[in-house]
Enzyme design. Structure first.
Site, PDB file in Angstrom:
ATOM      1  N   LYS A 197      96.461  72.233 113.791  1.00  0.00           N
ATOM      2  CA  LYS A 197      95.574  72.602 114.891  1.00  0.00           C
ATOM      3  C   LYS A 197      95.261  71.339 115.681  1.00  0.00           C
ATOM      4  CE  LYS A 197      91.178  74.647 116.107  1.00  0.00           C
ATOM      5  NZ  LYS A 197      90.003  75.405 115.668  1.00  0.00           N
ATOM      6  N   LYS A 250      98.681  75.760 116.334  1.00  0.00           N
ATOM      7  CA  LYS A 250      97.749  76.121 117.396  1.00  0.00           C
ATOM      8  C   LYS A 250      97.462  74.927 118.275  1.00  0.00           C
ATOM      9  CE  LYS A 250      93.007  77.617 117.947  1.00  0.00           C
ATOM     10  NZ  LYS A 250      91.738  77.856 117.314  1.00  0.00           N
TER      11      LYS A 250
HETATM   12  C1  PBG Z   1      87.126  76.595 116.113  1.00  0.00           C
HETATM   13  C2  PBG Z   1      88.084  77.493 116.816  1.00  0.00           C
HETATM   14  C3  PBG Z   1      88.583  77.288 118.116  1.00  0.00           C
HETATM   15  C4  PBG Z   1      89.434  78.343 118.390  1.00  0.00           C
HETATM   16  C5  PBG Z   1      89.450  79.160 117.275  1.00  0.00           C
HETATM   17  N1  PBG Z   1      88.616  78.620 116.302  1.00  0.00           N
HETATM   18  C6  PBG Z   1      88.294  76.279 119.137  1.00  0.00           C
HETATM   19  C7  PBG Z   1      87.824  74.959 118.788  1.00  0.00           C
HETATM   20  O1  PBG Z   1      88.392  74.294 117.922  1.00  0.00           O
HETATM   21  O2  PBG Z   1      86.860  74.556 119.408  1.00  0.00           O
HETATM   22  C8  PBG Z   1      90.156  78.465 119.699  1.00  0.00           C
HETATM   23  C9  PBG Z   1      90.881  79.708 119.995  1.00  0.00           C
HETATM   24  C10 PBG Z   1      91.266  79.855 121.418  1.00  0.00           C
HETATM   25  O3  PBG Z   1      91.132  78.943 122.263  1.00  0.00           O
HETATM   26  O4  PBG Z   1      91.731  80.950 121.749  1.00  0.00           O
HETATM   27  N2  PBG Z   1      86.892  76.828 114.785  1.00  0.00           N
END
Ligand code: PBG
Length: 327
Positions: A197, A250
């Site tokens: 991520k 991601k």
């Molecule tokens: C954080 C989380 C994020 C997303 C899912 N879980 C964003 C972040 O790390 O601030 C993003 C998903 C998206 O942008 O569609 N736990």
């Protein structure tokens, strides 16, 4: 006349032959639909940076899930939007079984046992700092966070989650959660790990949806540097050893190479999260008629499959199913 023995165009000459030689496909079975449940709205409220995506009240969410099931979508990743006054540095609302999130899961599973519910394991929707970990002196503490994630995942399993998905990027969390789930008899609850991520600008609209933007700093001490790919293999190795059932990359589009890398280096199913900013860009350009939105959508989903993903989390899931399943 020049004679070419090899003429690749022969395999493109009409739709039948094109279909016969098509290598990759998107199916409704590959898609996970992210959904937002909110204690702050009546019925539903569109997220302005994500046209067509809503925060749902608990009751309205039931209708949404029912509609999706009829379209053939069966897997849902649920995220909570909770009131600011319930947020704190322990994310205590996350294991409150009378609270919005857990009670919604229970209601969903009661009404639609066939719906596959994937829960989010991360502190940021419940954190007064908007971070995915416990904050102390402006630092994000790792091992203290694990304890909270463990409690959260266990509470979700107890209320009926089919799969938990840690999206926090703390070190060691997959193994920690696996152990707690197993010790409590939830050997059957799967873990889909947000394995690679990245610290990405593409999460903006999601943070609008949850009001979860970090209140200070950024997430670069835990999410990955977009410049790195070898490091993704380290995360892949760790999450695999720690017991992940599915590994995720991601965002998806700027990271198709990482999806491909995972596919080549792992026998686990690979998921890709086609995130909020990727969705928003297509919607915005579509609204201006600068692109043919549906065509671009389908091309994007196909590209994620072609890169090697088995599973796609996408805000396009419902409209894709509407356009493709009921034909
Ligand atoms: C954080 C989380 C994020 C997303 C899912 N879980 C964003 C972040 O790390 O601030 C993003 C998903 C998206 O942008 O569609 N736990």
């Amino acid at each position: 006349m020049k004679l070419n023995i090899r003429r690749p165009r022969r395999n493109r000459k009409n739709a039948v032959i094109r279909n016969l030689v098509q290598e990759n496909f998107v199916s409704v079975n590959d898609l996970i639909y992210p959904l937002f449940v909110s204690s702050e709205v009546k019925d539903k409220q569109e997220i302005s940076s994500m046209p067509g995506i809503y925060r749902f009240s608990k009751d309205a969410l039931l209708f949404e899930v029912e509609e999706c099931l009829k379209l053939g979508l069966s897997a849902f990743a649920l995220f909570p939007h909770i009131s600011e006054n319930l947020k704190n540095n322990e994310a205590s609302e996350s294991w409150n079984d009378k609270g919005l999130y857990l009670s919604t899961i229970s209601l969903l599973k009661k009404n639609f046992p066939e719906a596959f519910i994937i829960t989010d394991v991360a502190m940021d929707p419940y954190s007064n700092y908007g971070h995915d970990g416990v904050v102390k002196d402006n630092e994000i503490l790792n091992d203290e966070t694990l304890e909270i994630l463990g409690k959260m995942a266990l509470a979700q399993a107890q209320i009926g989650a089919n799969m938990v998905a840690p999206s926090d990027m703390m070190d060691g969390r997959v193994g920690y959660i696996r152990k707690i789930l197993d010790e409590n008899g939830f050997t059957n609850v799967s873990i889909m790990a947000y394995t690679a991520k990245y610290a990405s600008g593409f999460y903006g609209p999601f943070r609008d949806a949850l009001d979860s933007a970090p209140k200070f700093g950024d997430k670069k001490t835990y999410q990955m540097n977009p410049a790195n790919s070898r490091e993704a293999l380290i995360e892949l190795e760790l999450d695999t050893l720690e017991g992940a059932d599915i590994v995720m990359v991601k965002p998806a589009l700027s990271y198709l190479d990482i999806i491909h890398l995972f596919r080549q280096n792992s026998n686990l199913p690979v998921a890709a999260y086609n995130v909020s900013g990727e969705y928003a860009m297509v919607k915005a350009a579509g609204q201006k008629n600068w692109i043919d939105e549906k065509r671009v959508r389908d091309e994007i989903l196909l590209s994620i499959k072609r890169a090697g993903a088995d599973i796609i989390l996408t805000y396009f899931a419902k409209e894709w199913a509407k356009d493709n399943v009921l034909k």
